[in-house]
Design a protein around this motif. Sequence first.
Motif, PDB file in Angstrom:
ATOM      1  N   ASP A 187       0.836  -1.209   0.000  1.00  0.00           N
ATOM      2  CA  ASP A 187       0.000   0.000   0.000  1.00  0.00           C
ATOM      3  C   ASP A 187       0.866   1.253   0.000  1.00  0.00           C
ATOM      4  OD1 ASP A 187      -2.292  -1.593   0.178  1.00  0.00           O
ATOM      5  OD2 ASP A 187      -2.159  -1.654   2.370  1.00  0.00           O
ATOM      6  N   ARG A 188       1.928   1.225   0.795  1.00  0.00           N
ATOM      7  CA  ARG A 188       2.846   2.363   0.905  1.00  0.00           C
ATOM      8  C   ARG A 188       4.277   1.857   0.963  1.00  0.00           C
ATOM      9  NH1 ARG A 188       1.344   4.694   6.411  1.00  0.00           N
ATOM     10  NH2 ARG A 188       3.028   6.181   6.080  1.00  0.00           N
ATOM     11  N   ILE A 189       5.192   2.688   0.520  1.00  0.00           N
ATOM     12  CA  ILE A 189       6.620   2.405   0.646  1.00  0.00           C
ATOM     13  C   ILE A 189       7.258   3.580   1.379  1.00  0.00           C
ATOM     14  CG2 ILE A 189       8.798   2.034  -0.567  1.00  0.00           C
ATOM     15  CD1 ILE A 189       7.127   0.765  -2.840  1.00  0.00           C
ATOM     16  N   ILE A 190       7.944   3.269   2.475  1.00  0.00           N
ATOM     17  CA  ILE A 190       8.639   4.276   3.269  1.00  0.00           C
ATOM     18  C   ILE A 190      10.120   4.209   2.912  1.00  0.00           C
ATOM     19  CG2 ILE A 190       9.143   5.099   5.608  1.00  0.00           C
ATOM     20  CD1 ILE A 190       6.161   5.068   4.970  1.00  0.00           C
ATOM     21  N   VAL A 191      10.679   5.328   2.486  1.00  0.00           N
ATOM     22  CA  VAL A 191      12.104   5.387   2.146  1.00  0.00           C
ATOM     23  C   VAL A 191      12.838   6.118   3.262  1.00  0.00           C
ATOM     24  CG1 VAL A 191      13.823   6.039   0.417  1.00  0.00           C
ATOM     25  CG2 VAL A 191      11.476   5.490  -0.303  1.00  0.00           C
ATOM     26  N   MET A 192      13.838   5.455   3.844  1.00  0.00           N
ATOM     27  CA  MET A 192      14.596   6.050   4.951  1.00  0.00           C
ATOM     28  C   MET A 192      16.002   6.425   4.509  1.00  0.00           C
ATOM     29  SD  MET A 192      13.451   3.805   8.298  1.00  0.00           S
ATOM     30  CE  MET A 192      14.332   4.947   9.371  1.00  0.00           C
ATOM     31  N   ASP A 193      16.530   7.457   5.148  1.00  0.00           N
ATOM     32  CA  ASP A 193      17.901   7.885   4.883  1.00  0.00           C
ATOM     33  C   ASP A 193      18.399   8.633   6.116  1.00  0.00           C
ATOM     34  OD1 ASP A 193      20.283   8.300   3.554  1.00  0.00           O
ATOM     35  OD2 ASP A 193      19.595  10.106   2.521  1.00  0.00           O
ATOM     36  N   GLY A 194      19.491   8.155   6.674  1.00  0.00           N
ATOM     37  CA  GLY A 194      20.058   8.826   7.847  1.00  0.00           C
ATOM     38  C   GLY A 194      19.143   8.858   9.048  1.00  0.00           C
ATOM     39  N   GLY A 195      18.367   7.799   9.245  1.00  0.00           N
ATOM     40  CA  GLY A 195      17.470   7.739  10.397  1.00  0.00           C
ATOM     41  C   GLY A 195      16.193   8.538  10.239  1.00  0.00           C
ATOM     42  N   ARG A 196      15.942   9.047   9.044  1.00  0.00           N
ATOM     43  CA  ARG A 196      14.738   9.844   8.796  1.00  0.00           C
ATOM     44  C   ARG A 196      13.951   9.291   7.616  1.00  0.00           C
ATOM     45  NH1 ARG A 196      15.169  15.130  11.042  1.00  0.00           N
ATOM     46  NH2 ARG A 196      17.168  15.492  12.055  1.00  0.00           N
ATOM     47  N   ILE A 197      12.670   9.611   7.589  1.00  0.00           N
ATOM     48  CA  ILE A 197      11.834   9.252   6.444  1.00  0.00           C
ATOM     49  C   ILE A 197      11.957  10.368   5.407  1.00  0.00           C
ATOM     50  CG2 ILE A 197       9.467   8.890   5.637  1.00  0.00           C
ATOM     51  CD1 ILE A 197       8.878   7.749   8.461  1.00  0.00           C
ATOM     52  N   VAL A 198      12.423  10.006   4.217  1.00  0.00           N
ATOM     53  CA  VAL A 198      12.615  11.025   3.179  1.00  0.00           C
ATOM     54  C   VAL A 198      11.552  10.931   2.084  1.00  0.00           C
ATOM     55  CG1 VAL A 198      15.081  11.301   3.599  1.00  0.00           C
ATOM     56  CG2 VAL A 198      14.310   9.532   1.994  1.00  0.00           C
ATOM     57  N   GLU A 199      10.893   9.766   1.960  1.00  0.00           N
ATOM     58  CA  GLU A 199       9.807   9.612   0.987  1.00  0.00           C
ATOM     59  C   GLU A 199       8.771   8.644   1.527  1.00  0.00           C
ATOM     60  OE1 GLU A 199      12.244  10.410  -3.217  1.00  0.00           O
ATOM     61  OE2 GLU A 199      11.492   8.416  -2.762  1.00  0.00           O
ATOM     62  N   ASP A 200       7.525   8.863   1.134  1.00  0.00           N
ATOM     63  CA  ASP A 200       6.416   8.036   1.611  1.00  0.00           C
ATOM     64  C   ASP A 200       5.317   8.070   0.555  1.00  0.00           C
ATOM     65  OD1 ASP A 200       4.242   6.860   2.834  1.00  0.00           O
ATOM     66  OD2 ASP A 200       4.358   8.063   4.667  1.00  0.00           O
ATOM     67  N   GLY A 201       5.002   6.913  -0.013  1.00  0.00           N
ATOM     68  CA  GLY A 201       3.954   6.870  -1.033  1.00  0.00           C
ATOM     69  C   GLY A 201       3.853   5.497  -1.664  1.00  0.00           C
ATOM     70  N   SER A 202       2.932   5.334  -2.597  1.00  0.00           N
ATOM     71  CA  SER A 202       2.798   4.065  -3.314  1.00  0.00           C
ATOM     72  C   SER A 202       3.957   3.901  -4.291  1.00  0.00           C
ATOM     73  CB  SER A 202       1.479   4.042  -4.087  1.00  0.00           C
ATOM     74  OG  SER A 202       1.523   4.977  -5.158  1.00  0.00           O
TER      75      SER A 202
END
Length: 228
Positions: A187-202
């Motif tokens: 449903d969603r893909i969470i992209v992490m970088d450096g301990g943070r969420i940088v992208e969130d979406g399908s």
Amino acid sequence: NLNLSIKPGEKVGLVGHSGVGKSTLISLLLKNFKVDSGEIIIDGQCIDDATSDSVRSQISLIPQDVMLFHRSITENIGYAKENATQLEIEEAAKLADIHEFILGLPAGYNTLVGERGVKLSGGERQRIAIARAVLKNAPILILDEATSSLDSLTEIEIQKSINSMFKASNVTVIAIAHRLSTIKHMDRIIVMDGGRIVEDGSFFALMKRKDGKFKALWDHQVDGMIVF
């Protein structure tokens, strides 16, 4: 400063380079250690106010390296649920698509798997882990790179078993993946970088971002493939 909200029944993929915090996030959810600040809330309750056993009873985990005991297949699957019946264990094995394989063994469900499951292949060990998760029937399922150590053909078959489990219950899924194709239909893909969420979406929404992190990861994997 990480803020992530997941709805009940939602299927979420968690991606990013090694060391960005994906496994740390899962360890925090499992109460392997506590957060320094902020809180983790499940169904309105902060997990700091619940015991580790209580939290973990609501979560099934399918890891990359499955821990099996030098016991029978029945005992290894039944480990997920106290006082599980043989019928429940076999039904879970059917959903994990390993029932027929087990019946083909000389001792069937009484077959000993060896230390850490050495008598089974990687795919067979993963299917037992899936059967455990089916039997436990927890409302939250975590897949921690559950298919990354398998060959592509076995990975596809294991993915089918996992998808069958998704359909059988309204489980909330968090899937860490390096092979991005395995979380394409989340449903969603969470992209992490450096301990943070940088992208969130399908998947499709993230692929539309020309300079996006996820698109760069996807293009890198696809470009690295040799097609005959």
